[in-house]
Scaffold this active site. Structure first.
Site, PDB file in Angstrom:
ATOM      1  N   HIS A 133       0.823  -1.217   0.000  1.00 21.07           N
ATOM      2  CA  HIS A 133       0.000   0.000   0.000  1.00 21.07           C
ATOM      3  C   HIS A 133       0.855   1.265   0.000  1.00 21.07           C
ATOM      4  CE1 HIS A 133       0.512  -0.070   4.492  1.00 21.07           C
ATOM      5  NE2 HIS A 133       0.486   1.232   4.328  1.00 21.07           N
ATOM      6  N   ASP A 163       0.075  -7.529   1.248  1.00 19.76           N
ATOM      7  CA  ASP A 163       0.569  -6.173   1.485  1.00 19.76           C
ATOM      8  C   ASP A 163       2.095  -6.139   1.537  1.00 19.76           C
ATOM      9  OD1 ASP A 163       0.277  -3.453   1.735  1.00 19.76           O
ATOM     10  OD2 ASP A 163      -0.029  -3.474   3.897  1.00 19.76           O
ATOM     11  N   SER A 234       4.566   2.399   8.112  1.00 23.18           N
ATOM     12  CA  SER A 234       4.225   1.279   7.234  1.00 23.18           C
ATOM     13  C   SER A 234       5.422   0.853   6.396  1.00 23.18           C
ATOM     14  CB  SER A 234       3.074   1.663   6.307  1.00 23.18           C
ATOM     15  OG  SER A 234       1.900   1.891   7.043  1.00 23.18           O
TER      16      SER A 234
END
Length: 495
Positions: A133, A163, A234
């Site tokens: 992402h 992911d 992230s």
């Protein structure tokens, strides 16, 4: 007046002392004072060495996108707020009336900042791992090293399902991380994260492993920690006290958009498996068998004789798919796949997905009170197709309301041949009306009952015969079809 003979007293004292000394020689030696047991360490661990070892391999990732059309006049958001809204609300920042406006953004064809994230170097030749992402939809990816060198990166591949993404920068002799063994990771163990929360590069946070194999509804079982993770973290590494990367920081649980003490990381063993395929072919190939599944509840497991809630309940079988060809039926409970136990329903898609397409795998299924062995040839995963209800005429019949069926609050009818073909079932009865115990169980008009109490029913006559014999002192398991999906419900007759 009392006189004391000091000579006699001194002689007696000496005699007593000599007697005591002699007795001491005859007795076993007195045990030494027990040393105090080693006390557990109460101090917090020192992460400075870990930061020095791992920090040089952790990078900041910025993404850019080209403007396709002239945006509405609005303030130009900073990069971290773009990431905040995209990651935790799933939408761009809303256009709020009366919000103070800044300068007009870039025009069509020009690039503008899209988001920020983190990553870490896997190898000295410039392969970098991050979240899918973080780089999704980016026209340009910029990787900044801790020594402030900046590189344009090429996206090698990204896998939305896990992911995980891999990007490549043109550099050599880079510091890289050491990958740890996730199976040795323990709940309560100290771990550390390095990343760029809100764009603040090389930020270090620490905490402990809160849980392993946490099922969040996604494809992977996550590592749960209480390490402070925020937007921009992230893709950064989760590091154990040996300086090994054991996970990729990916998600947080939050009601406010900020850290609330629950963070999730992708286990590194799963991430490496995905990364190897991305580096080899640029995509991930997964297996599939063509079933929709659900959890098995404790009540259902006990009522059908399974014992404990385990396995994956098959709610529907794709016509002509691998599972259909293997003989799997809706209502089966898959308890083992390729020799591995299925403890939770989410274990099955992970095991099947990690199986090479074309492989013939054994399965154990629980059906009508007993286990049986089947073999399925795994096919290649395809994008999910929306379930389509077969179209056709439904000839409604007058429902049967025999005394046995009435006692459960049901009136049922036989299925027409067209209805059996539409549902791809061999038999069963259609629920025409429902009340009392059946209604409380959640059965609806239009449901198709396939089994009662682990016994198949092909028509109304068989249904009545089975219902007349069931033990009404216990919950009665009912396997039914509702549309394209099968499920178990429990009827609890009134006593």
């Amino acid at each position: 007046m009392i006189r004391i003979d000091w000579k006699k007293l001194h002689g007696r004292a000496m005699a007593c002392a000599l007697a005591l000394a002699a007795a001491a020689l005859l007795l076993p030696p007195a045990p030494a004072l027990a040393q105090s047991a080693p006390q557990p360490r109460t101090g917090l661990p020192d992460f400075t060495d870990l930061v020095e070892r791992v920090g040089p391999a952790v990078v900041n990732i910025r993404t850019m996108e080209r403007v396709r059309s002239m945006p509405q006049e609005q303030g130009q958001m900073d990069e971290e707020m773009q990431e905040f809204f995209r990651r935790f609300f799933g939408t761009p920042m809303p256009n709020i009336p009366n919000l103070p406006r800044g300068p007009r953004g870039p025009g069509p064809g020009q690039e503008q900042p899209r988001g920020v994230g983190s990553g870490f170097i896997l190898s000295a030749d410039g392969f970098v791992m991050t979240n899918a992402h973080v780089v999704e939809g980016a026209d340009e990816v910029l990787v900044t090293l801790p020594d402030k060198r900046e590189f344009k990166a090429r996206i090698v591949g990204a896998d939305k399902r896990t992911d995980v993404a891999v990007v490549k920068i043109d550099a050599a002799g880079l510091p890289f991380v050491k990958v740890g063994d996730v199976s040795k990771l323990k709940v309560g163990e100290w771990v550390m994260a390095i990343g760029s929360p809100f764009g603040l590069e090389n930020t270090v946070t620490a905490g402990i492993v809160s849980a392993k194999a946490r099922d969040t509804g996604d494809y992977l079982p996550f590592i749960q920690t209480d390490v402070a993770i925020n937007p921009g973290n992230s893709g950064g590494p989760l590091v154990n006290l040996r300086g090994e990367v054991v996970g990729i920081n990916s998600q947080i649980y939050s009601r406010s958009g900020g850290f609330m003490g629950i963070s999730f990381a992708i286990p590194m063993d799963e991430a490496i498996r995905v990364a190897e395929q991305l580096r080899t072919s640029g995509k991930v190939t997964r297996g599939r068998i063509g079933v929709q599944i659900d959890q098995v509840t404790k009540d259902v497991a006990e009522s059908i004789g399974l014992g404990k809630p385990q396995g994956a309940l098959v709610r529907s079988v794709e016509p002509g798919g691998p599972a259909d060809k293997a003989g799997i039926e809706a209502g089966d409970i898959i308890t083992r796949f390729a020799g591995q136990a299925i403890e939770r329903a989410t274990d099955l898609p992970r095991l099947v997905g990690n199986t090479k397409p074309g492989t013939r795998a054994g399965m154990t299924v629980f059906r009508r009170g007993g286990s049986r062995e089947l073999a399925v040839q795994v096919a290649e995963f395809e994008p999910d197709k929306p379930a389509q209800r077969a179209q056709g005429s439904e000839q409604r019949q007058r429902g049967s309301a025999s005394p046995a069926a009435q006692s459960l609050g049901l009136a049922v009818s036989d299925l027409t041949e067209a209805q059996r073909d539409e549902l791809n079932v061999k038999g069963g009865v259609r629920v025409e009306s429902v009340a009392e115990a059946a209604a409380r169980a959640g059965i609806r008009e239009g449901d198709v009952i396939l089994q009662i109490g682990n016994t198949e029913v092909g028509n109304v006559r068989e249904f009545d015969a089975v219902v007349a014999k069931v033990d009404r002192s216990k919950p009665i398991p009912v396997l039914l079809r509702r549309g394209e999906l099968a499920t178990y419900l429990l009827i609890r007759p009134a006593r």
